[in-house]
Design an enzyme around this catalytic site. Sequence first.
Site, PDB file in Angstrom:
ATOM      1  N   ASP B 347       2.441 -23.007   0.661  1.00 27.74           N
ATOM      2  CA  ASP B 347       3.073 -24.328   0.690  1.00 27.74           C
ATOM      3  C   ASP B 347       2.095 -25.502   0.653  1.00 27.74           C
ATOM      4  OD1 ASP B 347       5.829 -23.769   0.549  1.00 27.74           O
ATOM      5  OD2 ASP B 347       5.867 -23.166   2.637  1.00 27.74           O
ATOM      6  N   TYR B 435      12.856 -25.521   4.200  1.00 28.37           N
ATOM      7  CA  TYR B 435      12.247 -25.370   5.524  1.00 28.37           C
ATOM      8  C   TYR B 435      11.602 -26.664   6.000  1.00 28.37           C
ATOM      9  CZ  TYR B 435      12.283 -20.695   7.535  1.00 28.37           C
ATOM     10  OH  TYR B 435      12.652 -19.550   8.191  1.00 28.37           O
TER      11      TYR B 435
END
Lengths: 704, 704
Positions: B347, B435
Amino acid sequence: MEGNSFLRRLFLISAVASIVLLTLIALPTKPNPAKNQLLRHPATFKNDHVGDIPHHPLDPLTVQEMTRAHKAIKAFFAGKVYGVHSLVLEEPDKEVVRRWRKGEPLPRRKASVIGRAARKNYILTVDVESGEVTQHEAAHISGYPMLTLEEMGSVMYAPFSNADFNRTILARGVDLADVACLPFSPGWFGKAEDGRRLVKLECFTIKDTANFYMRPIEGVIVVTDVDTNQVVEIVEKGKHIPIPKAEGTDYRLDVANGPVIKLKSPVSMEQPNGPNFVIEDEHLVKWANWEFHLKPDPRAGVVISQARARDPETGVLRDVLYQGFSSELFVPYMDPEEAWYFKTYMDAGEYGFGLQALALEPLNDCPRNAKYMDAVFAASDGTPYVRSNMICLFERYAGDAAWRHTENPNTGELIREARPKISLVARMVASLANYDYVVDWEFHADGLINVKVSLTGIVIVKGTNYANMNQVNEDEAELYGTLLSDNIVGVVHDHYINFYLDMDVDGSDNSFVNVHLQRAYTNGISPRKSFMKVNKTVAKTEKDAQIKLKLTDPSEFHVINPNKKSRVGNPTGYKVVPAGTAASLLDPEDAPQMRNAFTNNQIWVTPYNKSERWSGGLFAYQSHGEDTLQVWSDRDRPIENKDIVLWYTLGFHHVPCQEDYPIMPTVSSGFDLKPVNFFSRNPVLRIAPYVESELPVCKAAASA
Amino acid sequence: MEGNSFLRRLFLISAVASIVLLTLIALPTKPNPAKNQLLRHPATFKNDHVGDIPHHPLDPLTVQEMTRAHKAIKAFFAGKVYGVHSLVLEEPDKEVVRRWRKGEPLPRRKASVIGRAARKNYILTVDVESGEVTQHEAAHISGYPMLTLEEMGSVMYAPFSNADFNRTILARGVDLADVACLPFSPGWFGKAEDGRRLVKLECFTIKDTANFYMRPIEGVIVVTDVDTNQVVEIVEKGKHIPIPKAEGTDYRLDVANGPVIKLKSPVSMEQPNGPNFVIEDEHLVKWANWEFHLKPDPRAGVVISQARARDPETGVLRDVLYQGFSSELFVPYMDPEEAWYFKTYMDAGEYGFGLQALALEPLNDCPRNAKYMDAVFAASDGTPYVRSNMICLFERYAGDAAWRHTENPNTGELIREARPKISLVARMVASLANYDYVVDWEFHADGLINVKVSLTGIVIVKGTNYANMNQVNEDEAELYGTLLSDNIVGVVHDHYINFYLDMDVDGSDNSFVNVHLQRAYTNGISPRKSFMKVNKTVAKTEKDAQIKLKLTDPSEFHVINPNKKSRVGNPTGYKVVPAGTAASLLDPEDAPQMRNAFTNNQIWVTPYNKSERWSGGLFAYQSHGEDTLQVWSDRDRPIENKDIVLWYTLGFHHVPCQEDYPIMPTVSSGFDLKPVNFFSRNPVLRIAPYVESELPVCKAAASA
């Protein structure tokens, strides 16, 4: 000198004790608990609890019930010298409690008594109403009940009437008037501890500091018989070790040196409208979607019973935990030398984790919005006294979000949702001589229960000749610790706190499931080689649930109700989320390890058995290790779809460092009980966000 | 229909992006950052930062500096189509920064640029003052720079101009006007991902919910070339899988169903006199005994630099941490099927952990006493824009004690001392599509730094035919997750967050010491059989410091300064206290694991090297794993008494449960950096207790 010494010793007498011994001596068996007898903490005393009546089958014995029990006990021992080592409610059978509903008459109130007379242990049941006493077999269990506070207070005098002891101390250049000795449990290592109840007194000079722990008269151990207060042996292994200096050891605000560090703008947890929880009938706590029964216990500290969570979808109150408490502590020190090897404490079973939990300090032990709960405990004659402010309860908002999410679309309408995380904490602090254990049961609005233990207070130290590490020629490891200051070594040790967790997820019959995560291979069906696969195994018997945690071979550990399915067909459950793990490195056949065999695994599951509550044994003091969780579990009884108890052990290895001197910054660890397919969706989905207009209106205090 | 569909897609365009794309399209290269160009978050925008000037060598590029860099970049690419994937300060050499003192001129300001043009990666250094551009070798590293927000926004349109795609969607009974596709990184598994920069788009219906993640058009994957926005391949593996229903998925307060849960008396963290910290010159934070430099970074999120603690004994400010930040994240999903196997996100390196950190929500993301810090980031043309309220800073008091102790003497003079635990939290939240990662750097008054990551937001789910577990005939493990609701499986996955921690304990040359705890035997010299002994080993080279944690073979891990001794001769140090540990179960030779080999150990130590910052590689996107922490560390360089960097990985295994639906309650874990013989005694010994008269005076809000 004698007078002065006597007073100084008196001053220290209950450094490990916690009630007004003088009052007891003056009024040893006064049958009616008059106010002056109950009043053991003048500074914090508010309520004499004489008028309390029980409302719930699990409510602790009231002052009046204890007084009636005391009468019956006194009559039972019929003039003999006796000691009451425990006097608590004998809890009704679990099924009786589970069936009981508010408004119904209480099940018959009984007291469970552990007594001692003529060097014999007694286990009694006293019918509080009729006064009838039933005696149970006690001789088959090794060991002794926990020390009473009065015994601890009294045995501290014993050395001073021994001329050898006085000579030993004087030879160390210490004035007897400055000496205080504390009674440490001797552990059990074989013959030396058999057949008599012992303490090993270690002595300190109290000169020029409240923190006498930092001034050990190293190497002097006075082995004393607690039943007779006779000195059995005096060990002197520290002749050439200096007494560490007092300077810099005191921690009291008014006494210690150096400027006070003050942040000029205090941050405070404010709740001007009062708490959102209620305490009904003294012990039943209701907050958010939680209800539970909360009570003090002299051995366990805090006992949580019948914790139930209201399902936000249905409004139904659902069982989670029938009972939870700290069952035993194990604190082995890692120094094999004469004055240290025996230090392998079992703080709940030897000293009483609750007995040692004193009044909390408002604003500093618990925040401003806290409410307090008192305990009623029994003195060693069986009479009740009040321990004020032993437990605090408060709501916590620590600035975190219960959940949040941001989406960022292009229309100017930003999606940004966050909700405050709010919880309810029930706290007590046990001060076991030097160490302070803060135990928090924290109930979260989302169904999670976090159990946290924080260690603070004072590290027990060893005197040494060294004032600097550059003087150390031997292997540094032979210090068995860290040089904390001139002539002071902080000895390496462990702390283990074992929790009894009688899970009743949606009812009493549950199963324990090992949700094993393991590597799987795709065998060419995917560009990916490997993945992690979940393999669930239901534990059939106790040995399937003796769990040693392993980072590289992980599992989740679920307690499920196999008879209750969620809307989409998952069994409802809670999982224990381990943290604060440590494994004992002692030899499994070493006596301290056998006595504390609950540290052999991090997790255990046993079938519910009313008699299996104390994981180190009912009579932990000088026990031989034949009445422990390991022994019970090795019976390997069936545990599938049964009423089961989960046991979890928090562990800490502690290699002291200079920052722990002269008082130790708090170190915490805890584990979670977390709903897993218990709720059909996020139970705090609909919790309201904070808005400015609803928060308190505050201004700074004029004196801030 | 087209207009409607276009608008609806626009609405979703930057579900993973976060700036106003339309503005960019309208004003693609406007050289002077006018207010309307900087204003990317109208709702929270307060300061255009146009007047900011740098004060410290590590201060991020200002709006004006970025504007000058943009000009130079544009000139460098001379009319070619280019993208700026990163434009940040090129930090001066560490020694230059360490020598610099306030008041001295700043070292020459330079920009570090990662660009891309004509399918080629560029690494440039731009002299911000002269405009001089230096180009560095980039072709030797596999992979691509992180996606720009503009690329993410733009590639989402790509599928809709493909007739096959439109047919595929229509065949699933979904209106094209309701479809949004999100660009997921494809990982790297070999030839299929070589030679071109790809995204794999996965599509959802946005009909009737803001939580479109719960409505996947399962099995449809649109492989698209990001450099051309051309669709390369359309996968359809979900023809018979229904689209899960919208009902019950929305989480917004105003939209979701069901009564709002409201605790009537809010608990608030109040500090009416304002914070005790100051932020000097935009980035230098001073609080209690701490000073540190704090800045936003598009890749790392938050960067802490030059964290120093003032010694309460001497008043001297002492080095602790030269720099700390989250270096890479790895989130592998554990489903080997076609539409899922590639989901092995990095990420930070693929999306930008800071780029995805949006404005925080006051009162709910951070408490009322928080202050906020903005970021200035570069758009894909190199022009600056302001990200408001990206970081918050607040003091926390959560009702805990920094230390406490009770002694209970008999004189009526009770010793009961407790001190409030107060800390300073620096927080950001990255929203990586579904998320949300909350990253907290928490500085405690006692010298401890706790780094905590909290996971919340939305679990990415897989469509399934099953509406209830009683329909599942296959092995339950073949679901690769948990049935969360009708037709929705929460797929098992892991999260790993790797932290770069350039420790400088009392200066830059440090050593890493394994303080090993091991069983020792007394061999009959003591009634005790065994104890635990401490054996310290200094790591000579990197391989000595590749640490796999093991519960039954424990160590403490100290970073010490071997050249600096405490008053009693212990080396001064800090230890990393692991928690939140998880080990990757993937095969070490599997491509995702090789690319994220930082998860092979929990702790690593490397010699400081300016180029080794990103543990998954500089060009993480489609990287092959040859530029990782594992590769660097395997060079096995000397690390004793050197300038060293400690790397720690937090890990979470996540087996979703129904409580995670439709939005997930926060789960947290963190590790500590804790002083160990760094201070000569407890540094908060003299911290003041709270007293009633100094706490805020609050009343409930009229509307509460």
